[in-house]
Design a protein around this motif. Structure first.
Motif, mmCIF file in Angstrom:
data_model
loop_
_atom_site.group_PDB
_atom_site.id
_atom_site.type_symbol
_atom_site.label_atom_id
_atom_site.label_comp_id
_atom_site.label_asym_id
_atom_site.label_seq_id
_atom_site.Cartn_x
_atom_site.Cartn_y
_atom_site.Cartn_z
ATOM 1 N N GLU A 2 0.827 -1.195 0.000
ATOM 2 C CA GLU A 2 0.000 0.000 0.000
ATOM 3 C C GLU A 2 0.865 1.251 0.000
ATOM 4 O O GLU A 2 1.991 1.251 0.480
ATOM 5 N N GLY A 47 -8.740 -2.208 -6.780
ATOM 6 C CA GLY A 47 -8.888 -1.038 -5.904
ATOM 7 C C GLY A 47 -10.337 -0.597 -5.881
ATOM 8 O O GLY A 47 -10.666 0.568 -6.089
ATOM 9 N N PRO A 71 -7.082 -3.334 -0.705
ATOM 10 C CA PRO A 71 -6.359 -3.662 0.529
ATOM 11 C C PRO A 71 -7.038 -3.135 1.791
ATOM 12 O O PRO A 71 -6.661 -3.543 2.895
ATOM 13 N N PHE A 75 -13.412 -1.276 3.215
ATOM 14 C CA PHE A 75 -13.913 -1.026 1.861
ATOM 15 C C PHE A 75 -14.243 -2.362 1.170
ATOM 16 O O PHE A 75 -15.274 -2.477 0.496
ATOM 17 N N ALA A 91 -6.808 -7.487 -1.123
ATOM 18 C CA ALA A 91 -5.515 -7.701 -1.806
ATOM 19 C C ALA A 91 -5.115 -6.410 -2.498
ATOM 20 O O ALA A 91 -5.923 -5.491 -2.660
ATOM 21 N N GLN A 109 -10.540 2.188 -10.992
ATOM 22 C CA GLN A 109 -11.137 3.531 -10.964
ATOM 23 C C GLN A 109 -10.506 4.345 -9.841
ATOM 24 O O GLN A 109 -10.667 4.020 -8.656
ATOM 25 N N LEU A 110 -9.750 5.375 -10.198
ATOM 26 C CA LEU A 110 -9.192 6.344 -9.235
ATOM 27 C C LEU A 110 -8.210 5.709 -8.269
ATOM 28 O O LEU A 110 -8.161 6.069 -7.091
ATOM 29 N N PHE A 114 -2.531 5.816 -6.024
ATOM 30 C CA PHE A 114 -2.359 5.354 -4.647
ATOM 31 C C PHE A 114 -1.504 4.099 -4.555
ATOM 32 O O PHE A 114 -1.262 3.588 -3.463
#
Ligand SMILES: C[S@@+](CC[C@H](N)C(=O)[O-])C[C@H]1O[C@@H](n2cnc3c(N)ncnc32)[C@H](O)[C@@H]1O
Length: 267
Positions: A2, A47, A71, A75, A91, A109-110, A114
């Motif tokens: 991450e 993600g 991850p 969420f 994951a 998406q977006l 990150f």
């Protein structure tokens, strides 16, 4: 694996939904339109967050043909609850828990900005997508077109230039224009690379409706805001409100994203 912003996404999904999540369903729908999914395809959402794109994919393909990873445990849990029947796992993009060539389309998406290592994430997306399959991703135009975040950071820079400067997503996010995306896609070996803009919008009941989610600490902007003392938070709030024209009632903000689409060679 991450990135530095990971903690800001380990928040209740409801907070994210009222934050950037408001734009998610419209962006997902536009992404699917641009990509064009065929009946019977299997798709992966990398993600997923609380699942805006996962849900849109399931609407088109059926949940049993959709997988998702994120991850962030809260969420991923929210995504799983939102899209029963989808294969949702905790994951990271850089280590996808799937076999080679399992998906006809892999989307994100977006998320790219990150990832600790975006090229490694894209290599994994390539690995799990079949030859001839498609890889698509969207990122915000943090430098200007994503009004909600750009205006927030402009307000923060006015009040706290030294603190906000290094955190401004318009400066530190690597992938927020079509050239950067095209280069990433091309260097990954994808074919027929295309980029385009997608503009979506969100409605707000009033300024509080926009502001309150920032105070939950969600996302990089919320995380920065809640690190400030109360008096400074109030100054950022006032500057943000003024920059948006001090709305007294409901209003709409537009948000521009860039999309990159490419095909895995062969097939
Ligand atoms: C801005 S949110 C986007 C969420 C969702 N795709 C959406 O459109 O609402 C960024 C997401 O990237 C996830 N993320 C962060 N690092 C990641 C990684 N290494 N691999 C996959 N996802 C990651 C976060 O947990 C978060 O859910």
């Amino acid at each position: 694996m991450e990135g530095n912003d990971a903690a800001s996404f380990r928040k209740p999904a409801a907070a994210y939904d009222r934050f950037v999540g408001r734009y998610g369903p419209a962006l997902a729908e536009a992404t699917i339109d641009r990509l064009g999914l065929s009946d019977g395809w299997r798709a992966l959402d990398v993600g997923s967050g609380p699942g805006a794109l996962t849900a849109a994919l399931a609407d088109v393909l059926g949940a049993e043909r959709v997988a998702a990873v994120d991850p962030s445990e809260p969420f991923a849990r929210a995504c799983s609850e939102r899209v029963p029947g989808a294969d949702v796992r905790v994951a990271s993009a850089e280590e996808l828990p799937f076999e080679e060539g399992m998906f006809d389309a892999t989307l994100s998406q977006l998320v790219l900005n990150f990832l600790r290592d975006a090229p490694a994430g894209l290599r994994e997306m390539y690995r799990v997508t079949r030859p001839g399959g498609a890889i698509a991703a969207t990122v915000w135009d943090y430098t200007g077109g994503m009004t909600m975040l750009r205006t927030f950071w402009d307000a923060a820079l006015e009040i706290d230039p030294e603190g906000a400067g290094p955190l401004d997503e318009g400066i530190r996010m690597r992938y927020c224009d079509p050239d950067a995306l095209r280069k990433l896609w091309s260097e990954a070996g994808l074919a027929d690379v295309a980029t385009d803009e997608i503009v979506v919008s969100a409605d707000y009941e009033d300024f509080e409706d926009l502001w309150t989610p920032f105070t939950t600490g969600v996302g990089p902007a919320g995380s920065y805001l809640t690190s400030l003392p109360d008096a400074k938070q109030e100054l950022v709030r006032e500057s943000y409100r003024r920059r948006l024209g001090s709305p007294a009632a409901g209003f709409e903000l537009s948000a521009r994203a860039w999309i990159a689409i490419g095909l895995v060679p062969g097939g």
